[in-house]
Design an enzyme around this catalytic site. Structure first.
Site, short mmCIF file in Angstrom:
data_model
loop_
_atom_site.label_atom_id
_atom_site.label_comp_id
_atom_site.label_asym_id
_atom_site.label_seq_id
_atom_site.Cartn_x
_atom_site.Cartn_y
_atom_site.Cartn_z
N GLU A 69 51.56 15.91 33.10
CA GLU A 69 51.70 14.80 32.15
C GLU A 69 52.86 13.88 32.56
O GLU A 69 52.76 12.67 32.44
CB GLU A 69 51.92 15.33 30.72
CG GLU A 69 50.69 15.97 30.10
CD GLU A 69 49.51 15.01 29.93
OE1 GLU A 69 49.70 13.79 30.05
OE2 GLU A 69 48.40 15.50 29.72
N CYS A 79 27.45 7.71 26.61
CA CYS A 79 28.49 8.11 25.65
C CYS A 79 27.92 8.94 24.51
O CYS A 79 26.96 8.52 23.86
CB CYS A 79 29.17 6.86 25.10
SG CYS A 79 30.45 7.27 23.91
N ASP A 107 46.95 8.83 24.07
CA ASP A 107 47.40 8.02 25.21
C ASP A 107 46.60 6.71 25.18
O ASP A 107 45.85 6.46 24.23
CB ASP A 107 47.23 8.79 26.54
CG ASP A 107 45.78 9.01 26.92
OD1 ASP A 107 44.87 8.61 26.14
OD2 ASP A 107 45.53 9.58 27.99
N TYR A 149 53.83 11.45 22.88
CA TYR A 149 52.56 11.78 23.52
C TYR A 149 52.65 13.09 24.31
O TYR A 149 51.82 13.99 24.15
CB TYR A 149 52.10 10.63 24.45
CG TYR A 149 51.05 11.13 25.40
CD1 TYR A 149 49.76 11.40 24.95
CD2 TYR A 149 51.36 11.43 26.73
CE1 TYR A 149 48.81 11.93 25.78
CE2 TYR A 149 50.41 11.95 27.58
CZ TYR A 149 49.14 12.20 27.10
OH TYR A 149 48.20 12.75 27.93
N CYS A 208 34.31 5.46 28.39
CA CYS A 208 34.74 4.30 27.58
C CYS A 208 35.87 3.59 28.33
O CYS A 208 36.99 3.45 27.86
CB CYS A 208 35.19 4.78 26.20
SG CYS A 208 35.35 3.43 25.02
S1 SF4 Z 1 29.67 3.71 22.70
FE1 SF4 Z 1 31.17 5.07 23.61
S2 SF4 Z 1 31.60 4.11 25.59
FE2 SF4 Z 1 30.65 2.56 24.32
S3 SF4 Z 1 32.36 1.50 23.35
FE3 SF4 Z 1 31.68 3.09 21.94
S4 SF4 Z 1 33.00 4.83 22.37
FE4 SF4 Z 1 33.17 3.44 24.11
#
Ligand code: SF4
Length: 335
Positions: A40, A201, A139, A121, A191
């Site tokens: 970290e 996702c 983070d 953090y 993401c």
């Molecule tokens: S769907 Fe998943 S990858 Fe797309 S913006 Fe939302 S959290 Fe992020």
């Protein structure tokens, strides 16, 4: 929604966790706090790809926190060379000694926060990942995921409390270490800041940013302030195939690191003829460092053999300055 979100993330993590040398496999009871802490600290401002080999080298040299605590400061700083942000290396040494003295890492977030160099953090990450304590680990990657899930329309710097409350609500009571790593991984690999891979996702069905059709626009970026520009001179003092090096003062930028001697950094460029100039970006300013030839050694220092200059442990700024002078010299010889 929140319990489902956590379970979906954990299921995704079990299938897709990045294999990193400081990490236990998903589901493992505990991870060595020394490895979690070291990684970290290294990962603050430095990329995973850069950290992996450096982490391995550190562990090979100092396999335990007691070994690191007993190391010479100069050796640790030399090993840190090139990772930047040298205050981290000095805090690393101080923290290793504090932990070794108390006989091991404390397990609670509050006690961890009392160790040198550990902010909110890092303390939360160690408590959750190494000790399985419930902690709200945020983070930059995590903050972005949370901001997108809720389509937050202000820059992250203005919404820290809101993000923290939302992340607190999202954090489960169990599997906290895996959950923290799951959401960090999601931010790093799915993401992403640009071109999020929403199609891969596990949280797509509940994501407000995805529903908006423009997930990448969340959170909005804060306006960048121009960094001030500063100038400095470094003295090139060479004799009998050796270069005169000094150690920078313990406090301040690049504190305690070997360096070329030189002037204070200021707003005025040096007027002398230069051997080479390097531009370097620090967090709060950019620096043009001009390398200037001098004949007499200056300050407390030592002669370092030129053919072993790569092993001097120079931080990136000075390593680049030395390379620039040597490159210019080779070009002159070749001309
Ligand atoms: S769907 Fe998943 S990858 Fe797309 S913006 Fe939302 S959290 Fe992020």
């Amino acid at each position: 929604m929140f319990a489902n979100t956590a379970s979906r993330l954990l299921a995704h993590y079990r299938e897709n966790a990045r294999s990193l040398p400081w990490r236990a496999s998903p589901g493992a009871a505990r991870t060595d706090p020394y490895r979690v802490w070291l990684s970290e600290v290294m990962l603050q401002q430095t990329t995973v790809a850069t950290v992996i080999p450096r982490f391995q080298r550190f562990l090979d040299r100092w396999p335990t926190i007691e070994a690191l605590a007993a190391a010479e400061d100069a050796e640790v700083l030399r090993e840190w060379a090139g990772l930047g942000y040298y205050a981290r290396a000095r805090n690393l040494i101080a923290c290793a000694r504090a932990v070794a003295q108390r006989g091991g890492f404390p397990e609670t977030e509050a006690e961890l926060r009392g160790l040198p160099g550990l902010g909110d953090y890092t303390a939360a990450a160690i408590a959750a990942i190494a000790f399985g304590r419930r902690a709200v680990v945020i983070d930059t990657n995590v903050a972005r995921v949370v901001a997108r899930l809720h389509a937050i329309e202000q820059p992250l710097a203005e919404t820290r409390r809101q993000i923290r409350a939302l992340m607190d609500a999202l954090t489960p009571d169990e599997d906290v270490g895996d959950f923290a790593q799951a959401i960090m991984d999601l931010g790093a690999t799915v993401c992403r800041p640009r071109a999020p891979r929403c199609e891969a996702c596990p949280l797509q069905s509940e994501c407000a940013a995805f529903a908006s059709g423009e997930p990448e626009s969340f959170p909005p970026r804060a306006l960048r302030r121009e960094r001030p520009h500063r100038f400095g001179a470094a003295w090139w003092i060479e004799r009998n195939d050796a270069l005169w090096l000094v150690r920078r003062p313990a406090r301040g930028l690049l504190g305690g690191m070997p360096a070329l001697p030189g002037s204070e950094w200021s707003d005025v460029p040096p007027a002398e003829p230069v051997l080479a100039t390097v531009a370097h970006g620090f967090t709060h300013f950019t620096l043009d460092l001009a390398v200037v030839a001098r004949s007499e050694p200056l300050g407390d220092g030592w002669w370092h053999p030129m053919d072993q200059i790569a092993e001097a442990g120079l931080p990136t700024l000075y390593a680049r300055a030395v390379s620039a002078v040597l490159d210019a010299r080779s070009e002159r010889r070749a001309a």
